[in-house]
Design an enzyme around this catalytic site. Structure first.
Site, PDB file in Angstrom:
ATOM      1  N   TRP A 259     -42.626  -7.323  56.793  1.00  0.00           N
ATOM      2  CA  TRP A 259     -42.222  -6.811  58.106  1.00  0.00           C
ATOM      3  C   TRP A 259     -40.912  -7.482  58.489  1.00  0.00           C
ATOM      4  O   TRP A 259     -40.783  -8.701  58.394  1.00  0.00           O
ATOM      5  CB  TRP A 259     -43.279  -7.103  59.183  1.00  0.00           C
ATOM      6  CG  TRP A 259     -42.723  -6.787  60.536  1.00  0.00           C
ATOM      7  CD1 TRP A 259     -42.461  -5.539  61.045  1.00  0.00           C
ATOM      8  CD2 TRP A 259     -42.276  -7.726  61.539  1.00  0.00           C
ATOM      9  NE1 TRP A 259     -41.888  -5.650  62.297  1.00  0.00           N
ATOM     10  CE2 TRP A 259     -41.764  -6.971  62.611  1.00  0.00           C
ATOM     11  CE3 TRP A 259     -42.265  -9.119  61.612  1.00  0.00           C
ATOM     12  CZ2 TRP A 259     -41.249  -7.573  63.760  1.00  0.00           C
ATOM     13  CZ3 TRP A 259     -41.748  -9.716  62.753  1.00  0.00           C
ATOM     14  CH2 TRP A 259     -41.248  -8.944  63.816  1.00  0.00           C
TER      15      TRP A 259
ATOM     16  N   LYS B 190     -42.399  -0.438  62.713  1.00  0.00           N
ATOM     17  CA  LYS B 190     -42.450  -0.832  64.123  1.00  0.00           C
ATOM     18  C   LYS B 190     -41.530   0.090  64.922  1.00  0.00           C
ATOM     19  O   LYS B 190     -40.505   0.536  64.417  1.00  0.00           O
ATOM     20  CB  LYS B 190     -42.018  -2.286  64.270  1.00  0.00           C
ATOM     21  CG  LYS B 190     -42.246  -2.862  65.652  1.00  0.00           C
ATOM     22  CD  LYS B 190     -42.283  -4.375  65.627  1.00  0.00           C
ATOM     23  CE  LYS B 190     -42.375  -4.915  67.036  1.00  0.00           C
ATOM     24  NZ  LYS B 190     -42.578  -6.357  67.057  1.00  0.00           N
TER      25      LYS B 190
ATOM     26  N   ASP C 290     -54.147  -8.936  63.728  1.00  0.00           N
ATOM     27  CA  ASP C 290     -52.801  -9.393  64.090  1.00  0.00           C
ATOM     28  C   ASP C 290     -52.654  -9.448  65.607  1.00  0.00           C
ATOM     29  O   ASP C 290     -52.238  -8.477  66.230  1.00  0.00           O
ATOM     30  CB  ASP C 290     -51.738  -8.466  63.482  1.00  0.00           C
ATOM     31  CG  ASP C 290     -50.326  -8.976  63.768  1.00  0.00           C
ATOM     32  OD1 ASP C 290     -50.190 -10.119  64.233  1.00  0.00           O
ATOM     33  OD2 ASP C 290     -49.364  -8.215  63.540  1.00  0.00           O
TER      34      ASP C 290
ATOM     35  N   HIS D  24     -52.974  -3.405  60.460  1.00  0.00           N
ATOM     36  CA  HIS D  24     -53.045  -4.569  61.337  1.00  0.00           C
ATOM     37  C   HIS D  24     -53.778  -4.121  62.583  1.00  0.00           C
ATOM     38  O   HIS D  24     -53.331  -3.199  63.269  1.00  0.00           O
ATOM     39  CB  HIS D  24     -51.647  -5.059  61.733  1.00  0.00           C
ATOM     40  CG  HIS D  24     -51.067  -6.038  60.770  1.00  0.00           C
ATOM     41  ND1 HIS D  24     -49.814  -6.588  60.941  1.00  0.00           N
ATOM     42  CD2 HIS D  24     -51.579  -6.585  59.635  1.00  0.00           C
ATOM     43  CE1 HIS D  24     -49.585  -7.435  59.934  1.00  0.00           C
ATOM     44  NE2 HIS D  24     -50.627  -7.438  59.134  1.00  0.00           N
TER      45      HIS D  24
ATOM     46  N   HIS E 291     -47.644  -0.772  67.165  1.00  0.00           N
ATOM     47  CA  HIS E 291     -46.273  -0.452  66.795  1.00  0.00           C
ATOM     48  C   HIS E 291     -45.892   1.010  66.951  1.00  0.00           C
ATOM     49  O   HIS E 291     -45.059   1.535  66.209  1.00  0.00           O
ATOM     50  CB  HIS E 291     -46.015  -0.894  65.348  1.00  0.00           C
ATOM     51  CG  HIS E 291     -45.950  -2.377  65.203  1.00  0.00           C
ATOM     52  ND1 HIS E 291     -45.539  -3.001  64.065  1.00  0.00           N
ATOM     53  CD2 HIS E 291     -46.233  -3.377  66.091  1.00  0.00           C
ATOM     54  CE1 HIS E 291     -45.585  -4.312  64.222  1.00  0.00           C
ATOM     55  NE2 HIS E 291     -46.008  -4.557  65.444  1.00  0.00           N
TER      56      HIS E 291
ATOM     57  N   ASP F 249     -46.166  -3.700  72.676  1.00  0.00           N
ATOM     58  CA  ASP F 249     -46.687  -4.419  71.503  1.00  0.00           C
ATOM     59  C   ASP F 249     -47.043  -5.848  71.890  1.00  0.00           C
ATOM     60  O   ASP F 249     -46.429  -6.807  71.445  1.00  0.00           O
ATOM     61  CB  ASP F 249     -45.598  -4.389  70.416  1.00  0.00           C
ATOM     62  CG  ASP F 249     -45.985  -5.163  69.173  1.00  0.00           C
ATOM     63  OD1 ASP F 249     -47.160  -5.078  68.776  1.00  0.00           O
ATOM     64  OD2 ASP F 249     -45.120  -5.858  68.608  1.00  0.00           O
TER      65      ASP F 249
ATOM     66  N   ASP G  31     -49.863  -7.634  71.493  1.00  0.00           N
ATOM     67  CA  ASP G  31     -50.725  -8.433  70.608  1.00  0.00           C
ATOM     68  C   ASP G  31     -51.836  -9.159  71.337  1.00  0.00           C
ATOM     69  O   ASP G  31     -52.095 -10.336  71.090  1.00  0.00           O
ATOM     70  CB  ASP G  31     -49.881  -9.401  69.765  1.00  0.00           C
ATOM     71  CG  ASP G  31     -49.025  -8.658  68.750  1.00  0.00           C
ATOM     72  OD1 ASP G  31     -49.604  -8.082  67.821  1.00  0.00           O
ATOM     73  OD2 ASP G  31     -47.787  -8.633  68.915  1.00  0.00           O
TER      74      ASP G  31
ATOM     75  N   ASP H  93     -49.648  -0.947  62.077  1.00  0.00           N
ATOM     76  CA  ASP H  93     -50.119  -1.893  63.092  1.00  0.00           C
ATOM     77  C   ASP H  93     -50.283  -1.073  64.365  1.00  0.00           C
ATOM     78  O   ASP H  93     -49.329  -0.394  64.802  1.00  0.00           O
ATOM     79  CB  ASP H  93     -49.052  -2.996  63.248  1.00  0.00           C
ATOM     80  CG  ASP H  93     -49.359  -4.009  64.348  1.00  0.00           C
ATOM     81  OD1 ASP H  93     -49.723  -3.591  65.455  1.00  0.00           O
ATOM     82  OD2 ASP H  93     -49.197  -5.216  64.104  1.00  0.00           O
TER      83      ASP H  93
ATOM     84  N   GLU I  12     -44.591  -2.791  56.677  1.00  0.00           N
ATOM     85  CA  GLU I  12     -45.074  -2.525  58.045  1.00  0.00           C
ATOM     86  C   GLU I  12     -43.966  -1.924  58.903  1.00  0.00           C
ATOM     87  O   GLU I  12     -42.842  -2.430  58.925  1.00  0.00           O
ATOM     88  CB  GLU I  12     -45.559  -3.847  58.655  1.00  0.00           C
ATOM     89  CG  GLU I  12     -46.053  -3.729  60.098  1.00  0.00           C
ATOM     90  CD  GLU I  12     -46.600  -5.056  60.651  1.00  0.00           C
ATOM     91  OE1 GLU I  12     -46.409  -6.105  60.011  1.00  0.00           O
ATOM     92  OE2 GLU I  12     -47.216  -5.017  61.736  1.00  0.00           O
TER      93      GLU I  12
HETATM   94  C1  RNT Z   1     -44.751  -8.047  64.439  1.00  0.00           C
HETATM   95  C2  RNT Z   1     -45.683  -7.591  63.369  1.00  0.00           C
HETATM   96  C3  RNT Z   1     -46.044  -8.622  62.335  1.00  0.00           C
HETATM   97  C4  RNT Z   1     -46.297  -9.973  62.936  1.00  0.00           C
HETATM   98  C5  RNT Z   1     -46.813 -10.990  61.961  1.00  0.00           C
HETATM   99  C6  RNT Z   1     -46.722 -12.363  62.506  1.00  0.00           C
HETATM  100  O1  RNT Z   1     -44.567  -7.119  65.421  1.00  0.00           O
HETATM  101  O2  RNT Z   1     -46.833  -7.042  63.922  1.00  0.00           O
HETATM  102  O3  RNT Z   1     -47.119  -8.186  61.592  1.00  0.00           O
HETATM  103  O4  RNT Z   1     -47.173  -9.896  63.997  1.00  0.00           O
HETATM  104  O5  RNT Z   1     -46.175 -10.855  60.763  1.00  0.00           O
HETATM  105 ZN    ZN Z   2     -48.458  -6.536  62.562  1.00  0.00          ZN
END
Ligand code: RNT
Ligand code: ZN
Length: 419
Positions: free
Chosen positions: A185, A228, A326, A286, A262, A294, A296, A259, A226
């Site tokens: 990523w 985003k 994640d 993820h 994202h 985003d 988390d 993810d 990955e």
């Molecule tokens: C960031 C991504 C990525 C990170 C990790 C730490 O937006 O989601 O996966 O969260 O690599």
């Molecule tokens: Zn991620």
């Protein structure tokens, strides 16, 4: 019989009457690994640098007790493992390299030996490891760019880093006898409207080509990419967009990683999973919780988490989906955050496994939509909790909220002393 067993026996009968085999569901769940992200334990800090977290990701909060050393992080992961059921793996970032006293190398010179202690950790616990190059929180991230930078020195540094990570991933797979998922990523993007959208993506593509050019065993290292949609400070454009990563992964035969934080807020990863399964042997996910962006947040037992689990389960894709967590919440007890998220991921999968999925598909195909709605709503009040409790008990982890006592004790005995 304990109350958990009595309730389980009753619940099993209720599910059986609906055509659902609870024991079979538990057996399937027990063999499905979830990769626990090491970075919830220390707010994505790592051990190889002392700068702030950069790269369009952000932790907020300063709850006391975060892990400051490899040993503390390992202890914390052990604690979480003792509180959540299921088959686990650990997902590491390159920034979690463990150096000998006085030793330090930059990220482009990392070697397997810098992760030997993690391999030892994994061997002792009989678990697999996954890996990630760390293309953020580093002075070689220039203008928020890494593998797509116009500066060849910058690109080359990160190419060397990511190649080093492939070698480390291969070492993990060889040592542990299980494939290692290596996720790339990059944060690269622009805050404001770019003058050139193609150039950065062309450079990213070329960098990836160079990275994947090194020889490695593709049965051991599962490279994934990955996507985003935006990051903090990269609101207008990201290089590794969804179209880019899906196309690149298909073109090169690597795995795409989605993810669920994202995408634009009305898009759902659950809906994307079946399409991706039709065109990829394996996909990676993820699991996170975006709150308006985003962000988390810790994974909850919410509708989208359940919907994602359903798409994995009812499409018979448990052996084709690589699932990792994640999220990183620094505002609450980190052991609790990890445990809630991991238990909820397990719960969602169990919930999906306990649905009469074949019957529900049939109702859809028959156009019996009233009955389908009725059944999926009635299933929501089936005695899921009794099956879940039994699963926890059979996995030797605390039943219901009892795990929180352990967290409080650990906070008092261990975390509070980290000052
Ligand atoms: C960031 C991504 C990525 C990170 C990790 C730490 O937006 O989601 O996966 O969260 O690599
Ligand atoms: Zn991620």
């Amino acid at each position: 019989m304990s109350t958990v067993s009595t309730a389980y026996e009753e619940a099993k009968k209720i599910y059986a009457a609906a055509g659902v085999d609870a024991e079979g569901a538990i057996a399937k769940l027990k063999s499905f690994p979830i990769s626990l992200h090491c970075w919830q334990g220390d707010d994505v800090h790592g051990f190889d640098a002392d700068g702030p977290l950069t790269g369009g990701i952000q932790t907020t909060g300063n709850y006391p007790g975060k892990a400051r050393t490899p040993q503390e992080l390992m202890d914390d992961i052990d604690k979480v493992f003792s509180l959540a059921p299921g088959l686990k793996r650990v997902n590491l970032h390159a920034s979690y390299a463990i150096f000998e006293p006085g030793e330090w190398v930059d990220r482009d010179a990392l070697q397997p030996k810098h992760f030997a202690k993690w391999v030892e950790f994994a061997k002792k616990r009989n678990i697999g490891l996954d890996f990630n190059p760390t293309l953020f929180s580093h002075r070689m991230v220039k203008d928020n760019l890494t593998l797509s930078s116009p500066d060849k020195n910058v690109r080359d540094f990160w190419i060397r880093h990511t190649q080093a990570c492939i070698r480390i991933s291969e070492y993990f797979a060889t040592e542990l006898g299980a494939p290692c998922l290596m996720n790339i990523w990059i944060p690269d993007g622009y805050k404001d409207v770019p003058a050139d959208r193609l150039g950065p993506r062309a450079r990213f593509k070329d960098s990836l080509d160079q990275i994947l050019d090194i020889p490695y065993d593709k049965s051991k290292v599962l490279v994934c990419l990955e996507s985003k949609v935006f990051g903090i400070g990269m609101e207008s454009y990201t290089v590794g967009s969804s179209e880019f990563t899906i196309s690149y992964a298909a073109h090169k035969g690597i795995l795409p990683l989605m993810d669920n934080g994202h995408y634009h807020p009305t898009e759902t990863v659950s809906d994307k999973i079946p399409s991706m399964l039709l065109f990829n042997d394996q996909i990676a996910l993820h699991l996170t919780r975006p709150v308006r962006w985003d962000s988390d947040h810790v994974v909850l037992f919410d509708d989208e988490t359940k919907e994602i689990a359903k798409e994995i389960v009812r499409n018979d894709a448990m052996d084709r989906v690589k699932l990792g967590l994640d999220f990183f919440d620094a505002s609450i007890n980190r052991i609790s955050a990890w445990t809630v998220g991991l238990r909820n991921a397990e719960k969602a999968l169990l919930y999906a496994l306990l649905l009469p999925n074949a019957q529900m598909k049939q109702l859809q195909d028959n156009g019996e939509f009233s009955k389908l709605m009725m059944l999926s709503e009635e299933m929501k009040s089936y005695p899921f909790g009794a099956i879940w409790d039994h699963y926890c008990e059979s996995e030797n982890v605390p039943v219901r909220e009892a795990w929180y006592d352990e967290v409080e004790k650990y906070e008092k005995d261990v975390l509070a002393k980290r000052v």
